[in-house]
Design a protein around this motif. Structure first.
Motif, mmCIF file in Angstrom:
data_model
loop_
_atom_site.group_PDB
_atom_site.id
_atom_site.type_symbol
_atom_site.label_atom_id
_atom_site.label_comp_id
_atom_site.label_asym_id
_atom_site.label_seq_id
_atom_site.Cartn_x
_atom_site.Cartn_y
_atom_site.Cartn_z
ATOM 1 N N ARG A 5 -6.440 11.672 -5.920
ATOM 2 C CA ARG A 5 -5.191 10.950 -6.203
ATOM 3 C C ARG A 5 -3.977 11.643 -5.576
ATOM 4 O O ARG A 5 -2.910 11.746 -6.173
ATOM 5 N N LEU A 6 -4.168 12.087 -4.339
ATOM 6 C CA LEU A 6 -3.089 12.742 -3.605
ATOM 7 C C LEU A 6 -2.342 11.782 -2.696
ATOM 8 O O LEU A 6 -1.274 12.115 -2.186
ATOM 9 N N ILE A 7 -2.888 10.618 -2.483
ATOM 10 C CA ILE A 7 -2.300 9.644 -1.579
ATOM 11 C C ILE A 7 -2.125 8.325 -2.353
ATOM 12 O O ILE A 7 -2.977 7.985 -3.175
ATOM 13 N N PRO A 8 -1.020 7.606 -2.114
ATOM 14 C CA PRO A 8 -0.828 6.347 -2.850
ATOM 15 C C PRO A 8 -1.806 5.267 -2.366
ATOM 16 O O PRO A 8 -1.938 5.037 -1.170
ATOM 17 N N PHE A 9 -2.489 4.624 -3.302
ATOM 18 C CA PHE A 9 -3.433 3.566 -2.956
ATOM 19 C C PHE A 9 -3.559 2.584 -4.109
ATOM 20 O O PHE A 9 -3.135 2.862 -5.227
ATOM 21 N N SER A 10 -4.157 1.433 -3.806
ATOM 22 C CA SER A 10 -4.455 0.425 -4.821
ATOM 23 C C SER A 10 -5.947 0.121 -4.746
ATOM 24 O O SER A 10 -6.555 0.200 -3.680
ATOM 25 N N LYS A 11 -6.494 -0.237 -5.866
ATOM 26 C CA LYS A 11 -7.917 -0.568 -5.941
ATOM 27 C C LYS A 11 -8.054 -1.782 -6.863
ATOM 28 O O LYS A 11 -8.548 -1.685 -7.973
ATOM 29 N N PHE A 26 -6.859 -0.155 -0.858
ATOM 30 C CA PHE A 26 -5.779 -0.677 -0.038
ATOM 31 C C PHE A 26 -4.601 0.281 -0.100
ATOM 32 O O PHE A 26 -4.368 0.949 -1.111
ATOM 33 N N PHE A 27 -3.854 0.334 0.997
ATOM 34 C CA PHE A 27 -2.747 1.275 1.146
ATOM 35 C C PHE A 27 -1.533 0.514 1.681
ATOM 36 O O PHE A 27 -1.629 -0.150 2.711
ATOM 37 N N GLU A 28 -0.402 0.632 0.991
ATOM 38 C CA GLU A 28 0.828 0.003 1.473
ATOM 39 C C GLU A 28 1.404 0.886 2.584
ATOM 40 O O GLU A 28 1.663 2.072 2.369
ATOM 41 N N ARG A 29 1.579 0.292 3.766
ATOM 42 C CA ARG A 29 2.013 1.058 4.938
ATOM 43 C C ARG A 29 3.291 1.838 4.674
ATOM 44 O O ARG A 29 3.388 3.029 5.000
ATOM 45 N N GLU A 30 4.284 1.213 4.055
ATOM 46 C CA GLU A 30 5.558 1.900 3.814
ATOM 47 C C GLU A 30 5.383 3.097 2.878
ATOM 48 O O GLU A 30 5.996 4.140 3.088
ATOM 49 N N LYS A 31 4.560 2.954 1.848
ATOM 50 C CA LYS A 31 4.316 4.075 0.934
ATOM 51 C C LYS A 31 3.564 5.202 1.645
ATOM 52 O O LYS A 31 3.830 6.379 1.391
ATOM 53 N N ILE A 32 2.653 4.838 2.523
ATOM 54 C CA ILE A 32 1.913 5.843 3.286
ATOM 55 C C ILE A 32 2.871 6.592 4.208
ATOM 56 O O ILE A 32 2.840 7.823 4.288
ATOM 57 N N GLU A 33 3.752 5.865 4.890
ATOM 58 C CA GLU A 33 4.723 6.514 5.777
ATOM 59 C C GLU A 33 5.622 7.456 4.986
ATOM 60 O O GLU A 33 5.887 8.577 5.418
ATOM 61 N N GLU A 34 6.093 6.996 3.838
ATOM 62 C CA GLU A 34 6.947 7.827 2.980
ATOM 63 C C GLU A 34 6.188 9.082 2.548
ATOM 64 O O GLU A 34 6.721 10.190 2.571
#
Length: 103
Positions: A53-59, A66-74
């Motif tokens: 749980r170190l990276i933002p994701f949805s399940k 799934f990963f929101e691109r903007e949250k991943i960039e941030e």
């Protein structure tokens, strides 16, 4: 295949790669494969990051990630490391700003 055809095929493959990259940047939501292409990370690394749980994701389906691109960039840009010049400029700007207040 002759040399001219080989060069043309190589050029077309490069153009396809650029189109894939451009389409990827426009996506709002990534799946694991998209994230792998976007970051260059291995699937193993992605799964380790999500498991910890170190990276933002949805399940949403209890299966697919799934990963929101903007949250991943941030997330990728957190904890920046500045070059010496940038740090010096930030310090000087801070001192100028606070020196005016105390005068």
């Amino acid at each position: 295949m002759n040399k001219q055809n080989s060069s043309l095929v190589q050029l077309l493959l490069e153009k396809i790669d650029h189109l894939d990259e451009a389409a990827l940047v426009k996506k709002k939501v990534f799946n694991v494969t998209n994230l792998q292409m976007y970051t260059g990370w291995s699937l193993s690394k992605i799964y380790k990051l999500t498991s910890a749980r170190l990276i933002p994701f949805s399940k949403p389906t209890n299966g697919s990630l799934f990963f929101e691109r903007e949250k991943i960039e941030e997330w990728l840009l957190q904890n920046p490391s500045y070059a010496e010049e940038e740090l010096e400029e930030k310090v000087n700007a801070h001192l100028r700003k606070h020196h005016r207040r105390s005068s």
